[in-house]
Write an enzyme that holds these catalytic residues in place. Structure first.
Site, PDB file in Angstrom:
ATOM      1  N   ILE A 141       1.791  19.434  -1.831  1.00 10.62           N
ATOM      2  CA  ILE A 141       0.945  18.260  -2.078  1.00 10.62           C
ATOM      3  C   ILE A 141      -0.537  18.630  -1.963  1.00 10.62           C
ATOM      4  O   ILE A 141      -1.359  18.235  -2.796  1.00 10.62           O
ATOM      5  CB  ILE A 141       1.318  17.109  -1.114  1.00 10.62           C
ATOM      6  CG1 ILE A 141       2.773  16.689  -1.358  1.00 10.62           C
ATOM      7  CG2 ILE A 141       0.378  15.922  -1.281  1.00 10.62           C
ATOM      8  CD1 ILE A 141       3.341  15.720  -0.324  1.00 10.62           C
ATOM      9  N   ASP A 163      -5.274  26.031   6.346  1.00  8.96           N
ATOM     10  CA  ASP A 163      -3.814  26.097   6.454  1.00  8.96           C
ATOM     11  C   ASP A 163      -3.506  27.271   7.356  1.00  8.96           C
ATOM     12  O   ASP A 163      -4.286  28.221   7.439  1.00  8.96           O
ATOM     13  CB  ASP A 163      -3.174  26.294   5.061  1.00  8.96           C
ATOM     14  CG  ASP A 163      -1.686  25.960   5.054  1.00  8.96           C
ATOM     15  OD1 ASP A 163      -0.936  26.526   5.875  1.00  8.96           O
ATOM     16  OD2 ASP A 163      -1.280  25.125   4.233  1.00  8.96           O
ATOM     17  N   CYS A 194      -0.760  18.325   5.923  1.00  9.34           N
ATOM     18  CA  CYS A 194       0.084  19.229   6.709  1.00  9.34           C
ATOM     19  C   CYS A 194       1.178  18.395   7.393  1.00  9.34           C
ATOM     20  O   CYS A 194       1.041  17.179   7.523  1.00  9.34           O
ATOM     21  CB  CYS A 194      -0.751  19.975   7.747  1.00  9.34           C
ATOM     22  SG  CYS A 194      -1.615  18.890   8.871  1.00  9.34           S
ATOM     23  N   PRO A 195       2.262  19.036   7.807  1.00  5.48           N
ATOM     24  CA  PRO A 195       3.331  18.258   8.458  1.00  5.48           C
ATOM     25  C   PRO A 195       2.934  17.849   9.868  1.00  5.48           C
ATOM     26  O   PRO A 195       1.982  18.395  10.440  1.00  5.48           O
ATOM     27  CB  PRO A 195       4.503  19.252   8.501  1.00  5.48           C
ATOM     28  CG  PRO A 195       3.882  20.598   8.430  1.00  5.48           C
ATOM     29  CD  PRO A 195       2.586  20.469   7.704  1.00  5.48           C
ATOM     30  N   THR A 217      -2.202  10.768   3.897  1.00  2.31           N
ATOM     31  CA  THR A 217      -0.941  10.387   3.234  1.00  2.31           C
ATOM     32  C   THR A 217       0.201  11.194   3.835  1.00  2.31           C
ATOM     33  O   THR A 217       1.288  11.228   3.273  1.00  2.31           O
ATOM     34  CB  THR A 217      -0.984  10.686   1.715  1.00  2.31           C
ATOM     35  OG1 THR A 217      -1.322  12.063   1.534  1.00  2.31           O
ATOM     36  CG2 THR A 217      -1.958   9.796   0.982  1.00  2.31           C
ATOM     37  N   SER A 218      -0.066  11.863   4.976  1.00  2.00           N
ATOM     38  CA  SER A 218       0.926  12.812   5.482  1.00  2.00           C
ATOM     39  C   SER A 218       1.826  12.177   6.543  1.00  2.00           C
ATOM     40  O   SER A 218       2.955  11.774   6.234  1.00  2.00           O
ATOM     41  CB  SER A 218       0.215  14.048   5.994  1.00  2.00           C
ATOM     42  OG  SER A 218       1.086  15.131   5.934  1.00  2.00           O
ATOM     43  N   ARG A 219       1.341  12.072   7.752  1.00  2.00           N
ATOM     44  CA  ARG A 219       2.094  11.391   8.808  1.00  2.00           C
ATOM     45  C   ARG A 219       1.095  10.699   9.727  1.00  2.00           C
ATOM     46  O   ARG A 219       0.036  11.266  10.042  1.00  2.00           O
ATOM     47  CB  ARG A 219       2.924  12.380   9.640  1.00  2.00           C
ATOM     48  CG  ARG A 219       4.193  12.872   8.966  1.00  2.00           C
ATOM     49  CD  ARG A 219       5.243  11.771   8.799  1.00  2.00           C
ATOM     50  NE  ARG A 219       6.429  12.242   8.088  1.00  2.00           N
ATOM     51  CZ  ARG A 219       6.599  12.203   6.780  1.00  2.00           C
ATOM     52  NH1 ARG A 219       5.651  11.719   5.994  1.00  2.00           N
ATOM     53  NH2 ARG A 219       7.714  12.633   6.227  1.00  2.00           N
ATOM     54  N   ASP A 270      -2.122   5.919   3.997  1.00  2.00           N
ATOM     55  CA  ASP A 270      -0.796   5.540   3.500  1.00  2.00           C
ATOM     56  C   ASP A 270       0.198   5.578   4.653  1.00  2.00           C
ATOM     57  O   ASP A 270       1.300   5.052   4.539  1.00  2.00           O
ATOM     58  CB  ASP A 270      -0.361   6.516   2.395  1.00  2.00           C
ATOM     59  CG  ASP A 270       0.898   6.049   1.680  1.00  2.00           C
ATOM     60  OD1 ASP A 270       0.998   4.843   1.392  1.00  2.00           O
ATOM     61  OD2 ASP A 270       1.789   6.880   1.418  1.00  2.00           O
ATOM     62  N   GLU A 279       3.840   2.595  12.239  1.00  2.00           N
ATOM     63  CA  GLU A 279       4.183   1.992  10.946  1.00  2.00           C
ATOM     64  C   GLU A 279       5.683   1.687  10.831  1.00  2.00           C
ATOM     65  O   GLU A 279       6.095   0.916   9.968  1.00  2.00           O
ATOM     66  CB  GLU A 279       3.790   2.918   9.799  1.00  2.00           C
ATOM     67  CG  GLU A 279       4.673   4.161   9.704  1.00  2.00           C
ATOM     68  CD  GLU A 279       4.308   5.102   8.552  1.00  2.00           C
ATOM     69  OE1 GLU A 279       3.141   5.191   8.193  1.00  2.00           O
ATOM     70  OE2 GLU A 279       5.229   5.756   8.036  1.00  2.00           O
ATOM     71  N   HIS A 310       3.155   3.529   3.123  1.00  2.00           N
ATOM     72  CA  HIS A 310       3.930   4.755   2.876  1.00  2.00           C
ATOM     73  C   HIS A 310       4.511   4.758   1.457  1.00  2.00           C
ATOM     74  O   HIS A 310       5.716   4.917   1.263  1.00  2.00           O
ATOM     75  CB  HIS A 310       5.057   4.879   3.913  1.00  2.00           C
ATOM     76  CG  HIS A 310       5.422   6.316   4.168  1.00  2.00           C
ATOM     77  ND1 HIS A 310       5.623   6.840   5.411  1.00  2.00           N
ATOM     78  CD2 HIS A 310       5.620   7.347   3.316  1.00  2.00           C
ATOM     79  CE1 HIS A 310       5.930   8.123   5.322  1.00  2.00           C
ATOM     80  NE2 HIS A 310       5.924   8.448   4.046  1.00  2.00           N
TER      81      HIS A 310
HETATM   82  P1  NAD Z   1       4.663  21.643   2.336  1.00  2.00           P
HETATM   83  O1  NAD Z   1       5.641  22.142   3.332  1.00  2.00           O
HETATM   84  O2  NAD Z   1       4.765  22.122   0.910  1.00  2.00           O
HETATM   85  O3  NAD Z   1       3.172  21.967   2.822  1.00  2.00           O
HETATM   86  C1  NAD Z   1       2.731  21.775   4.128  1.00  2.00           C
HETATM   87  C2  NAD Z   1       1.614  22.767   4.376  1.00  2.00           C
HETATM   88  O4  NAD Z   1       1.084  22.503   5.673  1.00  2.00           O
HETATM   89  C3  NAD Z   1       2.094  24.220   4.361  1.00  2.00           C
HETATM   90  O5  NAD Z   1       1.260  24.987   3.514  1.00  2.00           O
HETATM   91  C4  NAD Z   1       1.976  24.648   5.814  1.00  2.00           C
HETATM   92  O6  NAD Z   1       1.650  26.033   5.969  1.00  2.00           O
HETATM   93  C5  NAD Z   1       0.838  23.761   6.275  1.00  2.00           C
HETATM   94  N1  NAD Z   1       0.761  23.660   7.726  1.00  2.00           N
HETATM   95  C6  NAD Z   1       1.762  23.738   8.643  1.00  2.00           C
HETATM   96  N2  NAD Z   1       1.257  23.630   9.887  1.00  2.00           N
HETATM   97  C7  NAD Z   1      -0.081  23.477   9.751  1.00  2.00           C
HETATM   98  C8  NAD Z   1      -1.142  23.343  10.663  1.00  2.00           C
HETATM   99  N3  NAD Z   1      -0.925  23.351  11.985  1.00  2.00           N
HETATM  100  N4  NAD Z   1      -2.390  23.221  10.183  1.00  2.00           N
HETATM  101  C9  NAD Z   1      -2.625  23.233   8.838  1.00  2.00           C
HETATM  102  N5  NAD Z   1      -1.654  23.380   7.918  1.00  2.00           N
HETATM  103  C10 NAD Z   1      -0.397  23.510   8.368  1.00  2.00           C
HETATM  104  O7  NAD Z   1       4.735  20.059   2.402  1.00  2.00           O
HETATM  105  P2  NAD Z   1       4.281  19.015   1.290  1.00  2.00           P
HETATM  106  O8  NAD Z   1       5.429  18.733   0.367  1.00  2.00           O
HETATM  107  O9  NAD Z   1       2.978  19.430   0.713  1.00  2.00           O
HETATM  108  O10 NAD Z   1       4.102  17.713   2.190  1.00  2.00           O
HETATM  109  C11 NAD Z   1       3.047  17.608   3.127  1.00  2.00           C
HETATM  110  C12 NAD Z   1       3.277  16.400   4.011  1.00  2.00           C
HETATM  111  O11 NAD Z   1       3.158  15.208   3.218  1.00  2.00           O
HETATM  112  C13 NAD Z   1       4.704  16.305   4.583  1.00  2.00           C
HETATM  113  O12 NAD Z   1       4.798  17.007   5.803  1.00  2.00           O
HETATM  114  C14 NAD Z   1       4.901  14.836   4.768  1.00  2.00           C
HETATM  115  O13 NAD Z   1       4.520  14.528   6.093  1.00  2.00           O
HETATM  116  C15 NAD Z   1       3.912  14.186   3.811  1.00  2.00           C
HETATM  117  N6  NAD Z   1       4.549  13.396   2.759  1.00  2.00           N
HETATM  118  C16 NAD Z   1       4.137  12.096   2.589  1.00  2.00           C
HETATM  119  C17 NAD Z   1       4.678  11.326   1.572  1.00  2.00           C
HETATM  120  C18 NAD Z   1       4.239   9.900   1.342  1.00  2.00           C
HETATM  121  O14 NAD Z   1       4.929   9.146   0.639  1.00  2.00           O
HETATM  122  N7  NAD Z   1       3.102   9.479   1.863  1.00  2.00           N
HETATM  123  C19 NAD Z   1       5.660  11.866   0.735  1.00  2.00           C
HETATM  124  C20 NAD Z   1       6.042  13.200   0.930  1.00  2.00           C
HETATM  125  C21 NAD Z   1       5.474  13.958   1.943  1.00  2.00           C
END
Ligand code: NAD
Length: 341
Positions: free
Chosen positions: A164, A183, A214-215, A241-243, A267, A272, A304
């Site tokens: 993302i 990252d 990031c997660p 939009t992550s968590r 988001d 939530e 979300h």
């Molecule tokens: P992904 O696994 O492809 O990418 C996550 C990136 O975060 C990786 O490159 C990883 O190296 C990096 N990372 C891990 N720990 C880190 C840290 N401490 N500091 C910085 N970077 C770090 O995941 P993705 O598919 O890109 O999804 C990212 C996040 O988006 C998911 O974890 C999820 O929480 C969120 N998400 C939200 C929605 C939504 O509807 N809002 C939908 C899907 C995913």
């Protein structure tokens, strides 16, 4: 003559909405060995019993798959958890493995869906679309209070350049922005785009737009807090939009009150879980967090919905059914398994 084995692999979908059913319906007939049933109920310790006789349950991102819920599911015979989402921080993976349950997810469906929503939030808070929309509906054509900022030539700070985050980098380049990223692992694809990897301190100090991708882990919990907000440029736009728990909400509220942000687009937010995907129009909200956030003129909150595009729902349905079939055939798709039973 030997009787043909017609035993189906049974999956119960929890917390199902009309859009889940529609997207599944399009592919179900390609999987005659699977039986899919739906319940609207959320999954909880006391609703796990609904899955008696099922091989698998399918749940979404906000399902509290803790040890207690997993144990109840295990007792009624469930041995596969299908997550129709990418994130799995809501699942006690150690408990699942101990109980002999396999957990599978949909690692990627449409990263662009979430990245485009992140930019939509950034644009909405920047150009105050939420206010403009209401004003014009009320025949108020005044522009006072609606001034935004050009994104062109500004700096985007992308935290997490996985699927993302990378899509978000591409979008920011489309806007003519300079892109910095942080990252733990640098992405060659992001570097090829021209992204400059820097420490978090530079992300906070130099970015006009900070977008979190990031997660949620122990390390990233509350990464946006009083201290890091103080390091940000005054007038920054923050998008999450992550968590939700990447951001310490109390610190965010204090920062907004202190006029540190041009805009904040969320988001996801802490607390939530009870709201996500539910219609609570007639409820008096007991938690003040959402109400407080919504009270600020420069904050836009969505529920979300980053993932919610037709293409993403389609991809989720396809992969979820493939995951179930592969597991039922004894060859679960390895890269989609997050806990092995
Ligand atoms: P992904 O696994 O492809 O990418 C996550 C990136 O975060 C990786 O490159 C990883 O190296 C990096 N990372 C891990 N720990 C880190 C840290 N401490 N500091 C910085 N970077 C770090 O995941 P993705 O598919 O890109 O999804 C990212 C996040 O988006 C998911 O974890 C999820 O929480 C969120 N998400 C939200 C929605 C939504 O509807 N809002 C939908 C899907 C995913």
């Amino acid at each position: 003559m030997q009787e043909k084995n017609t035993k189906k692999f049974k999956i119960l979908f929890y917390d199902v909405k009309s859009y889940d059913k529609d997207s599944m319906a399009a592919y179900l007939e390609d999987y005659p060995t699977l039986q899919v049933d739906y319940v609207e109920s959320d999954i909880r310790e006391n609703t796990a019993v609904l899955a008696s006789g099922y091989d698998a349950v399918c749940v979404f991102v906000n399902a509290p798959m803790d040890r207690a819920v997993l144990s109840r599911l295990h007792e009624v015979g469930v041995h596969l958890i299908l997550l129709r989402c990418a994130g799995y921080n809501n699942v006690d993976l150690a408990a699942a493995a101990e109980l002999g349950m396999t957990v599978m997810r949909v690692p990627a469906y449409s990263p662009e869906a979430v990245a485009e929503h992140a930019m939509a939030l950034a644009l909405a808070v920047n150009r105050k679309l939420h206010k403009a929309y209401i004003k014009v509906r009320e025949n108020n054509f005044s522009l006072v209070g609606l001034a935004g900022l050009d994104l062109y030539g500004k700096t985007a700070g992308i935290v997490g350049t996985g699927r993302i985050g990378l899509a978000m980098c591409r979008i920011c380049y489309g806007f003519g922005m300079r892109v910095l990223a942080y990252d733990k692992y640098e992405s060659p694809a992001a570097k090829a785009l021209g992204v400059e990897y820097v420490g978090l301190d530079r992300i906070f100090a130099e970015s006009d737009l900070i977008s979190l991708h990031c997660p949620l882990t122990n390390e990233t919990y509350h990464m946006i807090n009083e201290e890091t907000i103080a390091q940000m440029k005054k007038g920054v736009i923050l998008v999450n939009t992550s968590r939700g728990a990447l951001v310490d909400t109390s610190a965010l509220i204090a920062g907004i009150r202190d006029h540190r942000f041009h805009g904040v687009g969320l988001d996801v937010y802490e607390e939530e879980d009870d709201n996500v995907f539910e219609n609570r129009e007639d409820d008096i909200l007991l938690s003040s967090v959402v109400a407080r956030l919504l009270s600020f003129p420069n904050v836009v909150v969505t529920s979300h919905q980053g993932f919610l595009t037709v293409e993403a729902l389609d991809a989720i349905a396809k992969t979820t059914l493939k995951n179930a079939e592969s597991y039922a055939m004894g060859q679960p798709i390895k890269e989609n398994v997050v806990a092995v039973g």
